[in-house]
Design a protein around this motif. Structure first.
Motif, PDB file in Angstrom:
ATOM      1  N   ARG A  52       0.809  -1.225   0.000  1.00  0.00           N
ATOM      2  CA  ARG A  52       0.000   0.000   0.000  1.00  0.00           C
ATOM      3  C   ARG A  52       0.840   1.273   0.000  1.00  0.00           C
ATOM      4  O   ARG A  52       0.457   2.288   0.561  1.00  0.00           O
ATOM      5  CB  ARG A  52      -0.980  -0.014   1.173  1.00  0.00           C
ATOM      6  CG  ARG A  52      -1.957  -1.184   1.133  1.00  0.00           C
ATOM      7  CD  ARG A  52      -2.877  -1.234   2.336  1.00  0.00           C
ATOM      8  NE  ARG A  52      -2.199  -1.151   3.620  1.00  0.00           N
ATOM      9  CZ  ARG A  52      -1.575  -2.170   4.221  1.00  0.00           C
ATOM     10  NH1 ARG A  52      -1.555  -3.344   3.649  1.00  0.00           N
ATOM     11  NH2 ARG A  52      -0.992  -1.993   5.383  1.00  0.00           N
ATOM     12  N   THR A  53       2.024   1.196  -0.622  1.00  0.00           N
ATOM     13  CA  THR A  53       2.942   2.332  -0.683  1.00  0.00           C
ATOM     14  C   THR A  53       3.074   2.804  -2.124  1.00  0.00           C
ATOM     15  O   THR A  53       3.307   1.998  -3.019  1.00  0.00           O
ATOM     16  CB  THR A  53       4.321   1.930  -0.132  1.00  0.00           C
ATOM     17  OG1 THR A  53       4.163   1.523   1.226  1.00  0.00           O
ATOM     18  CG2 THR A  53       5.304   3.078  -0.204  1.00  0.00           C
ATOM     19  N   VAL A  67       1.560   6.189   2.053  1.00  0.00           N
ATOM     20  CA  VAL A  67       1.168   4.857   2.500  1.00  0.00           C
ATOM     21  C   VAL A  67      -0.296   4.926   2.905  1.00  0.00           C
ATOM     22  O   VAL A  67      -0.692   5.787   3.696  1.00  0.00           O
ATOM     23  CB  VAL A  67       2.025   4.380   3.689  1.00  0.00           C
ATOM     24  CG1 VAL A  67       1.631   2.972   4.101  1.00  0.00           C
ATOM     25  CG2 VAL A  67       3.505   4.440   3.342  1.00  0.00           C
ATOM     26  N   VAL A  68      -1.096   4.015   2.349  1.00  0.00           N
ATOM     27  CA  VAL A  68      -2.527   3.988   2.618  1.00  0.00           C
ATOM     28  C   VAL A  68      -2.823   2.908   3.650  1.00  0.00           C
ATOM     29  O   VAL A  68      -2.369   1.765   3.508  1.00  0.00           O
ATOM     30  CB  VAL A  68      -3.323   3.725   1.319  1.00  0.00           C
ATOM     31  CG1 VAL A  68      -4.814   3.669   1.599  1.00  0.00           C
ATOM     32  CG2 VAL A  68      -3.015   4.798   0.281  1.00  0.00           C
ATOM     33  N   SER A  69      -3.587   3.261   4.698  1.00  0.00           N
ATOM     34  CA  SER A  69      -3.906   2.290   5.744  1.00  0.00           C
ATOM     35  C   SER A  69      -4.799   1.182   5.184  1.00  0.00           C
ATOM     36  O   SER A  69      -5.593   1.397   4.272  1.00  0.00           O
ATOM     37  CB  SER A  69      -4.572   2.968   6.941  1.00  0.00           C
ATOM     38  OG  SER A  69      -5.859   3.441   6.601  1.00  0.00           O
ATOM     39  N   LYS A  70      -4.631   0.012   5.761  1.00  0.00           N
ATOM     40  CA  LYS A  70      -5.331  -1.179   5.277  1.00  0.00           C
ATOM     41  C   LYS A  70      -6.843  -1.095   5.486  1.00  0.00           C
ATOM     42  O   LYS A  70      -7.607  -1.421   4.592  1.00  0.00           O
ATOM     43  CB  LYS A  70      -4.773  -2.417   5.976  1.00  0.00           C
ATOM     44  CG  LYS A  70      -5.324  -3.715   5.475  1.00  0.00           C
ATOM     45  CD  LYS A  70      -4.643  -4.884   6.150  1.00  0.00           C
ATOM     46  CE  LYS A  70      -5.162  -6.199   5.614  1.00  0.00           C
ATOM     47  NZ  LYS A  70      -4.497  -7.341   6.232  1.00  0.00           N
ATOM     48  N   LEU A  71      -7.271  -0.645   6.640  1.00  0.00           N
ATOM     49  CA  LEU A  71      -8.697  -0.702   6.961  1.00  0.00           C
ATOM     50  C   LEU A  71      -9.517   0.462   6.431  1.00  0.00           C
ATOM     51  O   LEU A  71     -10.512   0.274   5.755  1.00  0.00           O
ATOM     52  CB  LEU A  71      -8.893  -0.820   8.473  1.00  0.00           C
ATOM     53  CG  LEU A  71      -8.384  -2.109   9.105  1.00  0.00           C
ATOM     54  CD1 LEU A  71      -8.567  -2.068  10.607  1.00  0.00           C
ATOM     55  CD2 LEU A  71      -9.107  -3.307   8.508  1.00  0.00           C
ATOM     56  N   LEU A  72      -9.106   1.671   6.712  1.00  0.00           N
ATOM     57  CA  LEU A  72      -9.937   2.821   6.387  1.00  0.00           C
ATOM     58  C   LEU A  72      -9.413   3.666   5.234  1.00  0.00           C
ATOM     59  O   LEU A  72     -10.049   4.644   4.850  1.00  0.00           O
ATOM     60  CB  LEU A  72     -10.129   3.693   7.631  1.00  0.00           C
ATOM     61  CG  LEU A  72     -10.822   2.980   8.800  1.00  0.00           C
ATOM     62  CD1 LEU A  72     -10.834   3.871  10.032  1.00  0.00           C
ATOM     63  CD2 LEU A  72     -12.234   2.568   8.425  1.00  0.00           C
ATOM     64  N   GLY A  73      -8.257   3.336   4.702  1.00  0.00           N
ATOM     65  CA  GLY A  73      -7.722   4.060   3.560  1.00  0.00           C
ATOM     66  C   GLY A  73      -7.148   5.426   3.871  1.00  0.00           C
ATOM     67  O   GLY A  73      -7.037   6.268   2.982  1.00  0.00           O
ATOM     68  N   PHE A  74      -6.767   5.673   5.134  1.00  0.00           N
ATOM     69  CA  PHE A  74      -6.132   6.937   5.481  1.00  0.00           C
ATOM     70  C   PHE A  74      -4.733   6.994   4.877  1.00  0.00           C
ATOM     71  O   PHE A  74      -4.056   5.981   4.758  1.00  0.00           O
ATOM     72  CB  PHE A  74      -6.029   7.110   7.002  1.00  0.00           C
ATOM     73  CG  PHE A  74      -7.360   7.266   7.682  1.00  0.00           C
ATOM     74  CD1 PHE A  74      -8.227   8.292   7.343  1.00  0.00           C
ATOM     75  CD2 PHE A  74      -7.741   6.380   8.671  1.00  0.00           C
ATOM     76  CE1 PHE A  74      -9.443   8.441   7.968  1.00  0.00           C
ATOM     77  CE2 PHE A  74      -8.964   6.513   9.307  1.00  0.00           C
ATOM     78  CZ  PHE A  74      -9.818   7.543   8.958  1.00  0.00           C
ATOM     79  N   VAL A  75      -4.294   8.189   4.526  1.00  0.00           N
ATOM     80  CA  VAL A  75      -2.992   8.359   3.883  1.00  0.00           C
ATOM     81  C   VAL A  75      -1.987   8.939   4.878  1.00  0.00           C
ATOM     82  O   VAL A  75      -2.274   9.911   5.574  1.00  0.00           O
ATOM     83  CB  VAL A  75      -3.094   9.287   2.649  1.00  0.00           C
ATOM     84  CG1 VAL A  75      -1.724   9.508   2.022  1.00  0.00           C
ATOM     85  CG2 VAL A  75      -4.063   8.700   1.630  1.00  0.00           C
ATOM     86  N   ASP A  76      -0.810   8.320   4.915  1.00  0.00           N
ATOM     87  CA  ASP A  76       0.315   8.837   5.681  1.00  0.00           C
ATOM     88  C   ASP A  76       1.379   9.304   4.705  1.00  0.00           C
ATOM     89  O   ASP A  76       1.617   8.654   3.681  1.00  0.00           O
ATOM     90  CB  ASP A  76       0.918   7.756   6.586  1.00  0.00           C
ATOM     91  CG  ASP A  76      -0.024   7.302   7.681  1.00  0.00           C
ATOM     92  OD1 ASP A  76      -0.978   8.042   7.999  1.00  0.00           O
ATOM     93  OD2 ASP A  76       0.198   6.208   8.224  1.00  0.00           O
TER      94      ASP A  76
END
Length: 121
Positions: A52-53, A67-76
């Motif tokens: 997810r990077t 990087v997108v979180s697995k569960l909710l799709g938040f972006v870091d």
């Protein structure tokens, strides 16, 4: 980058930064003793292999990925800047939204640090 430095962390617990002194945000940079360009190449290989990077910017002394979180799709936002003189790669990893990230950014950078230590020049 701002004058060759990574942006400071906001006053939230969802960010880690190797140039911060506040223990809530502080994290070690990636240290190396060999060729700086090889160190950046190794880092790029490590980050490229992460799920997810997405690579946003790659320059000789700078790397920026989302990087997108697995569960909710938040972006870091995760940034690395090479400090040739100090022989380290400085890092900043921060969530775009919210206040807390439940330590996700710290865990991510610690995992990258561990992989880098195993492969570093």
């Amino acid at each position: 980058l701002h004058d060759g430095k990574l942006a400071p962390c906001p006053n939230k617990s969802n960010c880690v930064h190797s140039e911060e002194t506040d223990p809530r945000h502080a994290i070690a940079p990636l240290a190396f003793t060999g060729n700086p360009d090889e160190a950046m190449h190794i880092l790029h290989a490590i980050v490229s292999g992460m799920k997810r990077t997405q690579l946003i910017t790659r320059e000789a002394d700078y790397l920026y990925v989302e990087v997108v979180s697995k569960l909710l799709g938040f972006v870091d936002d995760v940034e690395f800047v090479l400090d040739r003189q100090a022989q380290c790669i400085r890092v900043r990893s921060a969530a775009r939204l919210g206040y807390s990230d439940f330590g996700v950014n710290r865990k991510r950078i610690e995992a990258i640090l561990a992989m880098f230590d195993m492969c570093k020049p």
